[in-house]
Design an enzyme around this catalytic site. Structure first.
Site, PDB file in Angstrom:
ATOM      1  CE1 TYR A 172      20.920  -4.182  11.572  1.00  0.00           C
ATOM      2  CE2 TYR A 172      18.879  -2.975  11.232  1.00  0.00           C
ATOM      3  CZ  TYR A 172      19.597  -3.961  11.883  1.00  0.00           C
ATOM      4  OH  TYR A 172      18.981  -4.721  12.843  1.00  0.00           O
TER       5      TYR A 172
ATOM      6  CE  LYS B 261      -9.866   4.043  -1.020  1.00  0.00           C
ATOM      7  NZ  LYS B 261      -9.785   3.806  -2.476  1.00  0.00           N
TER       8      LYS B 261
END
Length: 389
Positions: free
Chosen positions: A283, A39
């Site tokens: 940042y 999956k």
């Protein structure tokens, strides 16, 4: 993409390691069968490539979750000698193609069962529109009934169990379905909880058999309990994380399990800069250089699936040495502090891999930032080419 082409970032998938993991796990869980779960595009590794490798390793059961994934595997040449199971459906799902492609269907409601029965009759009618109804059915749907034993996701609750089983027995006797299995899934909250779930599945099986059902397989466990609770393996174990070399137990490494991590995630150093003590980077300046040092830019970021919290403890290997991530992980890049070492533009920075070249494994990376390896590999984005070796 071949491994010799120019590249900025890539995930290298070792098919030999995957096959070796599968063979080892097959030996461990025997005489139970092993279902290799593919999956989420094979946990981000590539379901088709790994599905083919699983078949080469002798695996005869694949878990695909959704019908589209199962159809893709059939289209890739994985034929009906290999069983492919799915268990998550849209409310308006149609099953005609699944019936024709002999895909195993894990069902959690009477509504789903009736939809499957309609699909079987539709397929039969299209094949022989003038035949008598009782002569139509030649290809029964392959059905597994899902019992809710406490996880409370999929599965049938006790109050609805008898009605589902009785209808399934009727459809079996009409030749519309084949009862391939009964199954559930563990919460893995504690050994006591898992034992209670196993007891609930056994009771549901006993009740179903009293109502006339007979199941070819019982399956309950996945990667963790499949290794740690041998008495719960029953007839089949559904494994995902372990097959990719990602141990799911705290404090346990892939090597402890006799496994090898299948994916190596790397990027090329894009820039190198010398900065002075006290300089802030990325940042918010969450990190400032404690000394004069060199920082190197690794061109991969949270848009590629690298968690922003990776700056808190994770490191990257360059030339066999580990260097810490410093400053915020940005959308497309992050920085590492390489001190005074001779790191150059174009050097390969390895975020995680087998651990054989000094890098973290994905399990170690996950432990350091408070998540699980499955979240990291399955979240890697499409900008990262998968290269198969």
């Amino acid at each position: 993409m071949t491994i010799d082409q120019p590249w900025l970032r890539r995930a290298t998938v070792d098919l030999g390691a995957y096959r070796a993991n599968l063979r080892h796990l097959q030996e461990v869980v025997a005489p139970a069968d092993l279902m290799a779960v593919l999956k989420a595009d094979g946990y981000g590794h590539g379901a088709v490539a790994l599905g083919r490798a699983a078949v080469e390793a002798g695996v005869t059961w694949l878990g695909a979750l959704e019908l589209a994934n199962a159809h893709e595997l059939r289209e890739a040449g994985i034929d009906e000698r290999v069983s492919i199971m799915v268990w998550q459906f849209a409310s308006s799902e149609t099953f005609e193609r699944a019936v024709g492609e002999r895909i195993d269907l894990g069902l959690s409601s009477l509504r789903q069962l009736e939809a499957v029965a309609r699909a079987v009759r539709s397929v039969a009618s299209a094949a022989a529109p003038d035949a008598r109804p009782e002569a139509l059915i030649e290809i029964p749907a392959l059905v597994h009934l899902n019992v809710d034993t406490g996880l409370h996701r999929d599965g049938v609750l006790p109050g609805d169990w008898d009605a589902l089983v009785l209808r399934a027995v009727e459809l079996r006797d009409e030749g519309v379905i084949r009862l391939r299995g009964i199954y559930s899934h563990l919460a893995e909250a504690s050994d006591d909880d898992d034992t209670a779930s196993a007891r609930a599945l056994a009771e549901a099986t006993e009740r179903a058999e009293a109502l006339g059902a007979r199941f070819e397989r019982r399956h309950l466990t996945a990667s963790s309990a499949g290794l740690e609770r041998p008495e719960l393996r029953l007839d089949m174990v559904r494994m995902g994380a372990n097959t990719y070399g990602i141990p799911v137990t705290d404090g346990v490494t892939a090597a402890d399990r006799g496994l090898v991590p299948v994916m190596t995630l790397s990027a090329r150093i894009a820039r190198v800069k010398r900065i002075a003590q006290g300089t802030g980077v990325s940042y918010d300046y969450t990190w400032r250089a404690p000394r004069d040092t060199t920082v190197a830019l690794v061109p991969i970021g949270y848009a590629d699936g690298i968690p922003r919290r990776s700056q808190h403890g994770a490191s990257v290997a360059v030339r066999g040495r580990r260097y810490p991530i410093v400053g915020r992980v940005a959308m497309d890049q992050f920085l590492i502090d390489v001190g005074d070492d001779p790191v150059e533009v174009g050097d390969e920075a390895t975020l995680f891999g087998s651990g054989s070249r000094g890098e973290l494994t994905v399990g170690e990376w996950a432990d350091l930032i408070g998540t699980i390896g499955e979240e990291i590999v399955s979240g890697l984005g499409p900008r990262i080419p998968r290269v198969y070796v």
